[in-house]
Design a protein around this motif. Structure first.
Motif, PDB file in Angstrom:
ATOM      1  N   LYS A 188       0.828  -1.206   0.000  1.00  0.00           N
ATOM      2  CA  LYS A 188       0.000   0.000   0.000  1.00  0.00           C
ATOM      3  C   LYS A 188       0.864   1.259   0.000  1.00  0.00           C
ATOM      4  O   LYS A 188       0.518   2.257  -0.621  1.00  0.00           O
ATOM      5  CB  LYS A 188      -0.948  -0.018   1.190  1.00  0.00           C
ATOM      6  CG  LYS A 188      -2.024  -1.086   1.051  1.00  0.00           C
ATOM      7  CD  LYS A 188      -2.919  -1.156   2.252  1.00  0.00           C
ATOM      8  CE  LYS A 188      -3.954  -2.235   2.220  1.00  0.00           C
ATOM      9  NZ  LYS A 188      -3.900  -3.287   1.284  1.00  0.00           N
ATOM     10  N   ILE A 189       2.009   1.208   0.673  1.00  0.00           N
ATOM     11  CA  ILE A 189       2.919   2.354   0.703  1.00  0.00           C
ATOM     12  C   ILE A 189       3.452   2.640  -0.701  1.00  0.00           C
ATOM     13  O   ILE A 189       3.452   3.779  -1.158  1.00  0.00           O
ATOM     14  CB  ILE A 189       4.082   2.106   1.688  1.00  0.00           C
ATOM     15  CG1 ILE A 189       3.557   2.049   3.115  1.00  0.00           C
ATOM     16  CG2 ILE A 189       5.156   3.183   1.551  1.00  0.00           C
ATOM     17  CD1 ILE A 189       4.569   1.580   4.140  1.00  0.00           C
ATOM     18  N   MET A 190       3.890   1.593  -1.415  1.00  0.00           N
ATOM     19  CA  MET A 190       4.462   1.792  -2.748  1.00  0.00           C
ATOM     20  C   MET A 190       3.395   2.211  -3.760  1.00  0.00           C
ATOM     21  O   MET A 190       3.653   3.045  -4.623  1.00  0.00           O
ATOM     22  CB  MET A 190       5.200   0.534  -3.194  1.00  0.00           C
ATOM     23  CG  MET A 190       6.448   0.282  -2.371  1.00  0.00           C
ATOM     24  SD  MET A 190       7.326  -1.216  -2.825  1.00  0.00           S
ATOM     25  CE  MET A 190       8.067  -0.703  -4.369  1.00  0.00           C
ATOM     26  N   VAL A 191       2.188   1.651  -3.658  1.00  0.00           N
ATOM     27  CA  VAL A 191       1.101   2.061  -4.552  1.00  0.00           C
ATOM     28  C   VAL A 191       0.785   3.531  -4.305  1.00  0.00           C
ATOM     29  O   VAL A 191       0.639   4.317  -5.245  1.00  0.00           O
ATOM     30  CB  VAL A 191      -0.149   1.174  -4.352  1.00  0.00           C
ATOM     31  CG1 VAL A 191      -1.350   1.760  -5.081  1.00  0.00           C
ATOM     32  CG2 VAL A 191       0.122  -0.248  -4.828  1.00  0.00           C
ATOM     33  N   ASP A 192       0.717   3.936  -3.019  1.00  0.00           N
ATOM     34  CA  ASP A 192       0.440   5.326  -2.671  1.00  0.00           C
ATOM     35  C   ASP A 192       1.538   6.251  -3.199  1.00  0.00           C
ATOM     36  O   ASP A 192       1.248   7.314  -3.761  1.00  0.00           O
ATOM     37  CB  ASP A 192       0.307   5.472  -1.155  1.00  0.00           C
ATOM     38  CG  ASP A 192      -0.040   6.895  -0.757  1.00  0.00           C
ATOM     39  OD1 ASP A 192      -1.110   7.381  -1.175  1.00  0.00           O
ATOM     40  OD2 ASP A 192       0.774   7.523  -0.036  1.00  0.00           O
ATOM     41  N   GLN A 193       2.804   5.857  -3.050  1.00  0.00           N
ATOM     42  CA  GLN A 193       3.902   6.672  -3.574  1.00  0.00           C
ATOM     43  C   GLN A 193       3.803   6.804  -5.092  1.00  0.00           C
ATOM     44  O   GLN A 193       4.024   7.883  -5.641  1.00  0.00           O
ATOM     45  CB  GLN A 193       5.251   6.067  -3.193  1.00  0.00           C
ATOM     46  CG  GLN A 193       5.634   6.294  -1.748  1.00  0.00           C
ATOM     47  CD  GLN A 193       7.007   5.720  -1.449  1.00  0.00           C
ATOM     48  OE1 GLN A 193       7.227   4.522  -1.575  1.00  0.00           O
ATOM     49  NE2 GLN A 193       7.920   6.585  -1.070  1.00  0.00           N
ATOM     50  N   ALA A 194       3.466   5.713  -5.781  1.00  0.00           N
ATOM     51  CA  ALA A 194       3.352   5.751  -7.240  1.00  0.00           C
ATOM     52  C   ALA A 194       2.187   6.638  -7.679  1.00  0.00           C
ATOM     53  O   ALA A 194       2.265   7.299  -8.720  1.00  0.00           O
ATOM     54  CB  ALA A 194       3.183   4.342  -7.799  1.00  0.00           C
ATOM     55  N   LEU A 195       1.126   6.672  -6.891  1.00  0.00           N
ATOM     56  CA  LEU A 195      -0.029   7.515  -7.220  1.00  0.00           C
ATOM     57  C   LEU A 195       0.228   8.986  -6.928  1.00  0.00           C
ATOM     58  O   LEU A 195      -0.235   9.856  -7.665  1.00  0.00           O
ATOM     59  CB  LEU A 195      -1.259   7.059  -6.428  1.00  0.00           C
ATOM     60  CG  LEU A 195      -1.937   5.780  -6.886  1.00  0.00           C
ATOM     61  CD1 LEU A 195      -2.974   5.343  -5.867  1.00  0.00           C
ATOM     62  CD2 LEU A 195      -2.583   5.981  -8.245  1.00  0.00           C
ATOM     63  N   ASN A 196       0.955   9.280  -5.848  1.00  0.00           N
ATOM     64  CA  ASN A 196       1.037  10.652  -5.361  1.00  0.00           C
ATOM     65  C   ASN A 196       2.394  11.329  -5.480  1.00  0.00           C
ATOM     66  O   ASN A 196       2.463  12.560  -5.508  1.00  0.00           O
ATOM     67  CB  ASN A 196       0.600  10.696  -3.889  1.00  0.00           C
ATOM     68  CG  ASN A 196      -0.814  10.209  -3.722  1.00  0.00           C
ATOM     69  OD1 ASN A 196      -1.720  10.683  -4.391  1.00  0.00           O
ATOM     70  ND2 ASN A 196      -1.014   9.254  -2.840  1.00  0.00           N
ATOM     71  N   ASP A 197       3.487  10.575  -5.508  1.00  0.00           N
ATOM     72  CA  ASP A 197       4.815  11.185  -5.436  1.00  0.00           C
ATOM     73  C   ASP A 197       5.516  11.330  -6.777  1.00  0.00           C
ATOM     74  O   ASP A 197       6.433  12.123  -6.897  1.00  0.00           O
ATOM     75  CB  ASP A 197       5.718  10.397  -4.482  1.00  0.00           C
ATOM     76  CG  ASP A 197       5.216  10.452  -3.047  1.00  0.00           C
ATOM     77  OD1 ASP A 197       4.353  11.300  -2.751  1.00  0.00           O
ATOM     78  OD2 ASP A 197       5.690   9.641  -2.227  1.00  0.00           O
ATOM     79  N   PHE A 198       5.142  10.541  -7.777  1.00  0.00           N
ATOM     80  CA  PHE A 198       5.772  10.661  -9.089  1.00  0.00           C
ATOM     81  C   PHE A 198       4.857  10.087 -10.153  1.00  0.00           C
ATOM     82  O   PHE A 198       3.817   9.518  -9.841  1.00  0.00           O
ATOM     83  CB  PHE A 198       7.157  10.000  -9.130  1.00  0.00           C
ATOM     84  CG  PHE A 198       7.188   8.561  -8.717  1.00  0.00           C
ATOM     85  CD1 PHE A 198       6.975   7.559  -9.638  1.00  0.00           C
ATOM     86  CD2 PHE A 198       7.450   8.212  -7.404  1.00  0.00           C
ATOM     87  CE1 PHE A 198       7.014   6.233  -9.264  1.00  0.00           C
ATOM     88  CE2 PHE A 198       7.489   6.885  -7.019  1.00  0.00           C
ATOM     89  CZ  PHE A 198       7.266   5.896  -7.947  1.00  0.00           C
ATOM     90  N   THR A 199       5.261  10.270 -11.417  1.00  0.00           N
ATOM     91  CA  THR A 199       4.477   9.773 -12.545  1.00  0.00           C
ATOM     92  C   THR A 199       5.395   8.982 -13.469  1.00  0.00           C
ATOM     93  O   THR A 199       6.622   9.100 -13.376  1.00  0.00           O
ATOM     94  CB  THR A 199       3.861  10.941 -13.355  1.00  0.00           C
ATOM     95  OG1 THR A 199       4.916  11.629 -14.034  1.00  0.00           O
ATOM     96  CG2 THR A 199       3.083  11.891 -12.473  1.00  0.00           C
TER      97      THR A 199
END
Length: 119
Positions: A83-94
């Motif tokens: 969930k942490i990595m999915v959240d980072q991929a959604l919110n921290d970079f593209t």
């Protein structure tokens, strides 16, 4: 190199939603929906060196049928429901930020469980 967030084929979540019936009254319905998974396509960096002001990389190579390295960079694929990595991929970079050198780090949470995140 690339990533996509997609529905998990393994992780399922149970949710309750309100659905109007034929008379327009809301009825609570329990549904099973897939969780999200992060699919990553990457190359493994085996050596880093400086070239002027730039940093250059040597990647792991594809192997031929005899197991010998070729001149072509190998590509790897992995999936995570973190969930942490999915959240980072959604919110921290593209995906437009890629390719870039990335480290996936494991860490212990306050609950004693092991988690992963991009660093």
């Amino acid at each position: 190199m690339d990533y996509v967030i997609q529905d998990s084929k393994i992780e399922k979540n149970t949710v309750t939603v309100n659905v109007p019936d034929y008379e327009g009254n809301n009825q609570e319905v329990t549904k099973t929906v897939p969780g999200k998974v992060l699919a990553l396509r990457f190359r493994k960096i085996i050596k880093t060196f400086e070239m002027g002001d730039d940093e250059r990389y040597v990647f792991e190579k594809k192997k031929d049928s005899d197991g010998n390295p070729t001149d072509e960079d190998a590509e790897f694929y992995t999936f995570t429901g973190s969930k942490i990595m999915v959240d980072q991929a959604l919110n921290d970079f593209t995906p437009d930020d890629l390719p870039c050198p990335t480290v996936v780090q494991q860490f212990k949470g306050k609950d004693g469980k092991t988690y992963t995140k991009f660093t």
